[in-house]
Design a protein around this motif. Structure first.
Motif, PDB file in Angstrom:
ATOM      1  N   LEU A  55       9.756   1.234  -7.861  1.00 48.11           N
ATOM      2  CA  LEU A  55       8.596   0.769  -7.971  1.00 48.11           C
ATOM      3  C   LEU A  55       7.686   1.361  -8.743  1.00 48.11           C
ATOM      4  O   LEU A  55       8.036   2.408  -9.217  1.00 48.11           O
ATOM      5  CB  LEU A  55       7.948   0.881  -6.444  1.00 48.11           C
ATOM      6  N   VAL A  56       6.378   0.770  -9.071  1.00 49.24           N
ATOM      7  CA  VAL A  56       5.674   1.413 -10.268  1.00 49.24           C
ATOM      8  C   VAL A  56       4.350   1.765  -9.275  1.00 49.24           C
ATOM      9  O   VAL A  56       3.696   0.897  -8.607  1.00 49.24           O
ATOM     10  CB  VAL A  56       5.296   0.383 -11.006  1.00 49.24           C
ATOM     11  N   PRO A  57       4.033   3.068  -9.167  1.00 45.69           N
ATOM     12  CA  PRO A  57       2.877   3.356  -8.346  1.00 45.69           C
ATOM     13  C   PRO A  57       1.598   2.932  -9.376  1.00 45.69           C
ATOM     14  O   PRO A  57       1.653   2.893 -10.540  1.00 45.69           O
ATOM     15  CB  PRO A  57       2.843   4.775  -8.588  1.00 45.69           C
ATOM     16  N   VAL A  85       0.803  -1.175  -0.233  1.00 41.49           N
ATOM     17  CA  VAL A  85      -0.006  -0.008   0.093  1.00 41.49           C
ATOM     18  C   VAL A  85       1.052   1.200  -0.057  1.00 41.49           C
ATOM     19  O   VAL A  85       1.819   1.433   0.604  1.00 41.49           O
ATOM     20  CB  VAL A  85      -0.944  -0.021   1.155  1.00 41.49           C
ATOM     21  N   ARG A  86       0.563   2.176  -0.774  1.00 40.81           N
ATOM     22  CA  ARG A  86       1.304   3.428  -0.589  1.00 40.81           C
ATOM     23  C   ARG A  86       0.647   4.504   0.469  1.00 40.81           C
ATOM     24  O   ARG A  86      -0.654   4.699   0.182  1.00 40.81           O
ATOM     25  CB  ARG A  86       1.184   4.260  -2.048  1.00 40.81           C
ATOM     26  N   GLU A  87       1.271   4.917   1.049  1.00 37.57           N
ATOM     27  CA  GLU A  87       0.606   5.573   2.516  1.00 37.57           C
ATOM     28  C   GLU A  87       0.122   7.022   1.781  1.00 37.57           C
ATOM     29  O   GLU A  87      -0.573   7.363   2.552  1.00 37.57           O
ATOM     30  CB  GLU A  87       1.493   5.701   3.664  1.00 37.57           C
ATOM     31  N   ARG A  88       0.775   7.376   1.055  1.00 32.82           N
ATOM     32  CA  ARG A  88       0.670   8.836   0.434  1.00 32.82           C
ATOM     33  C   ARG A  88       0.361   8.776  -0.933  1.00 32.82           C
ATOM     34  O   ARG A  88       1.056   8.091  -1.740  1.00 32.82           O
ATOM     35  CB  ARG A  88       1.757   9.892   0.655  1.00 32.82           C
ATOM     36  N   LYS A 115       1.704  13.272  -6.728  1.00 35.18           N
ATOM     37  CA  LYS A 115       3.095  13.272  -7.601  1.00 35.18           C
ATOM     38  C   LYS A 115       4.151  12.840  -6.884  1.00 35.18           C
ATOM     39  O   LYS A 115       5.121  12.331  -7.311  1.00 35.18           O
ATOM     40  CB  LYS A 115       2.989  14.475  -8.488  1.00 35.18           C
ATOM     41  N   GLY A 116       4.264  13.677  -5.699  1.00 38.92           N
ATOM     42  CA  GLY A 116       5.673  13.685  -5.065  1.00 38.92           C
ATOM     43  C   GLY A 116       5.706  11.942  -4.382  1.00 38.92           C
ATOM     44  O   GLY A 116       7.079  11.316  -4.709  1.00 38.92           O
ATOM     45  N   ALA A 117       4.713  11.456  -3.759  1.00 39.23           N
ATOM     46  CA  ALA A 117       4.810   9.962  -3.718  1.00 39.23           C
ATOM     47  C   ALA A 117       4.981   8.991  -4.736  1.00 39.23           C
ATOM     48  O   ALA A 117       5.716   7.892  -4.662  1.00 39.23           O
ATOM     49  CB  ALA A 117       3.586   9.559  -2.944  1.00 39.23           C
TER      50      ALA A 117
END
Length: 212
Positions: A28-30, A11-14, A17-19
């Motif tokens: 890693l690939v968002p 999981v991405r916590e944020r 664009k910055g995250a």
């Protein structure tokens, strides 16, 4: 049917664009998972495995199980973005697959029985109008190909969608006309010969003396 593969994610916590840039710096690939009446879930995927899945072919028609921190999500890729210069995978969108999920996808056309096609055995050429056919179908039963049978087609004939036996639950998105998938074109030599014969016949008709 469409292949099923697995990916792991966290999981991405944020969000934002910055995250996303931070995820890419960490190889890693968002990505985001949405749909099935649930809140969107921001995740990040290992770059190598994700790129292999995308460039391996058929990515947008494959059902994927993503293990997100131990919770498995059954999804189908809906879109992905590549860096326009480096073909670097920038982002992926996934749609959750539920029991009644219907998706719109393009399925490659597969042509069979070429040896039983009189037009081809006489030297004709298969002119493919649609290499892929856009259809609506259940997300958990996407066909690998749409099988198009050329048996019995002669020179000048066309294969239309009405002549194709589509799998159960699969429907073309174009419904207002019986569109053409392929035609059997006459070989160039035969066409030129036919044109010459037509021209000679016209010339003879002009030169024929009057019987008055």
């Amino acid at each position: 049917m469409a292949q099923t593969s697995d990916l792991t994610a966290t999981v991405r916590e944020r969000a934002g664009k910055g995250a996303a840039r931070e995820a890419r710096r960490n190889n890693l690939v968002p990505a985001v998972i949405y749909g099935n009446k649930q809140d969107p879930l921001s995740i990040q995927l290992p770059y190598k495995e994700t790129a292999m899945a995308i460039f391996g072919g058929g990515f947008l028609t494959n059902v994927i199980t993503i293990d997100v921190d131990g919770k498995k999500e059954k999804v189908i890729p809906r879109d992905y973005q590549l860096d326009p210069v480096r073909d670097f995978v920038m982002h992926v969108d996934f749609l959750r697959v539920g029991r009644n999920t219907v998706v719109t996808v393009e399925i490659p056309a597969e042509f069979i029985n070429e040896e039983e096609c009189p037009g081809l055995t006489r030297g004709g050429v298969l002119n493919v109008v649609r290499h892929a056919i856009e259809v609506n179908c259940p997300a958990d039963s996407i066909p690998d190909t749409i099988v198009c049978d050329l048996k019995g087609l002669d020179l000048g004939d066309g294969l239309h969608i009405s002549a194709v036996n589509l799998p159960e639950g699969v429907e073309p998105t174009i419904t207002d006309r019986d569109f053409t998938i392929a035609t059997i074109a006459a070989p160039a030599g035969l066409k030129e010969e036919s044109d010459d014969e037509d021209g000679e016949a016209e010339a003879e008709a002009v030169e024929a003396p009057s019987e008055d």
